[in-house]
Enzyme design. Sequence first.
Site, PDB file in Angstrom:
ATOM      1  N   ASP A  56      -0.994  -5.817   9.553  1.00 42.56           N
ATOM      2  CA  ASP A  56      -1.971  -4.801   9.005  1.00 42.56           C
ATOM      3  C   ASP A  56      -3.005  -5.620   8.828  1.00 42.56           C
ATOM      4  OD1 ASP A  56      -3.505  -2.882   8.210  1.00 42.56           O
ATOM      5  OD2 ASP A  56      -2.089  -2.232   6.648  1.00 42.56           O
ATOM      6  N   TRP A  58       0.899  -1.111   0.020  1.00 39.85           N
ATOM      7  CA  TRP A  58      -0.109   0.025   0.075  1.00 39.85           C
ATOM      8  C   TRP A  58       0.840   1.329   0.036  1.00 39.85           C
ATOM      9  CZ3 TRP A  58      -1.951   2.493   5.019  1.00 39.85           C
ATOM     10  CH2 TRP A  58      -2.913   3.572   4.579  1.00 39.85           C
ATOM     11  N   LYS A 117     -13.408  -0.904   6.354  1.00 38.68           N
ATOM     12  CA  LYS A 117     -14.031  -1.864   5.088  1.00 38.68           C
ATOM     13  C   LYS A 117     -14.975  -2.692   5.891  1.00 38.68           C
ATOM     14  CE  LYS A 117     -10.879  -0.243   2.318  1.00 38.68           C
ATOM     15  NZ  LYS A 117      -9.707   0.495   3.155  1.00 38.68           N
TER      16      LYS A 117
END
Length: 448
Positions: A258, A177, A294
């Site tokens: 993560d 990312w 999310k």
Amino acid sequence: MKTTQFSSSSSDRRIGALLRHLTAGSDSDHLSSVYASPTSGVTGGSVFAHLVQAPEDPILGVTVAYNKDPSPVKLNLGVGAYRTEEGKPLVLNVVRKAEQQLINDRTRIKEYLPIVGLVEFNKLSAKLILGADSPAIRENRITTVECLSGTGSLRVGGEFLAKHYHQKTIYITQPTWGNHPKIFTLAGLTVKTYRYYDPATRGLNFQGLLEDLGAAPAGSIVLLHACAHNPTGVDPTIQQWEQIRQLMRSKGLMSFFDSAYQGFASGSLDTDAKPIRMFVADGGECLVAQSYAKNMGLYGERVGALSIVCKSADVAGRVESQLKLVIRPMYSSPPIHGASIVAVILRDKNLFNEWTLELKAMADRIISMRKQLFEALRTRGTPGDWSHIIKQIGMFTFTGLNPAQVSFMTKEYHIYMTSDGRISMAGLSSKTVPHLADAIHAVVTKSV
């Protein structure tokens, strides 16, 4: 009491003497003008006039360009947020119910939370990610603090490690990312990479991963994507995770997970948390950054948590005390509303069950989009092997398209994505899959 008064001329003389002292040996006229106007002499009258225009964020900039495009067929596949079949943002029904409960509770107040955040939220978040039967929870050797979504959790964890861990180097996947390198560099760590994605197979470069982690200095920090790797959508198998765990423990590498997509990848909260639970079960220490952006659709609420699993309850208590010293000057304490929503859902059995159903529905729709795109490309006879689209998992697919091909698709088909060819499957619908398939077919055929 006698009051001393100064005449106007006396006051002027004093100010004049002060100015002569400050301007001694200099151009007094010039310095007088500087004294009168602090910004005088600076181009444009601003002390910031020397600044150059910063470039758009490579991910968020995609949406900026998309918004400027007047085309009626434009398609935004860069946004990292779930969209419905109609292309609209989604607020979960269970979130609306939880918010209504909060609104109806007249005893709720808006006071500051403690530095560590909402205590109930922290306990429930640890239970969600580690499992109700986690030995770390049972033995009270975990500390969890509420942070500002996943980004804030990573930043707090990174700064804590930079201050208190003996190794200052963190290894991140190549690619990863786009915000990861910036977060950890600014937190005070040195960022290096380890091989992860294999462009040839559009899958995992497992051998390269093992070699690079095996060559890392003992004690180094390693960032691991718990599931639905961003941006590639490529995850290790459970057997591969076990090999990674054994290697990291043998070298004393510190794992920092993560977890941005728990439940959002496979549709199962437990399945997506398995890699983390494997690392916790062996009694070792690790860090876990959680995000509810999310899986609960709480993007703008900025809800996240950082958990640090320690060797003992005593150590966990001291770790928490130091985390407070990181958080206090950074943002003082986290917001209350989003964490309260999460706490309501996680503590209520009926709401929790309803959430898991909505979560699975989102995951299933993304899986469906993968299948539809794969079939559309196969129907068109598009050159190449596109099976990676259905093999990869989670919100994103690494298409294998290069920057020139991405540029062509944007210019000719008004399809927007990051230049590395990553697309958000959640941005697709049954109506837009044919348009994307046409564009991919055109650009690949053109390149052959």
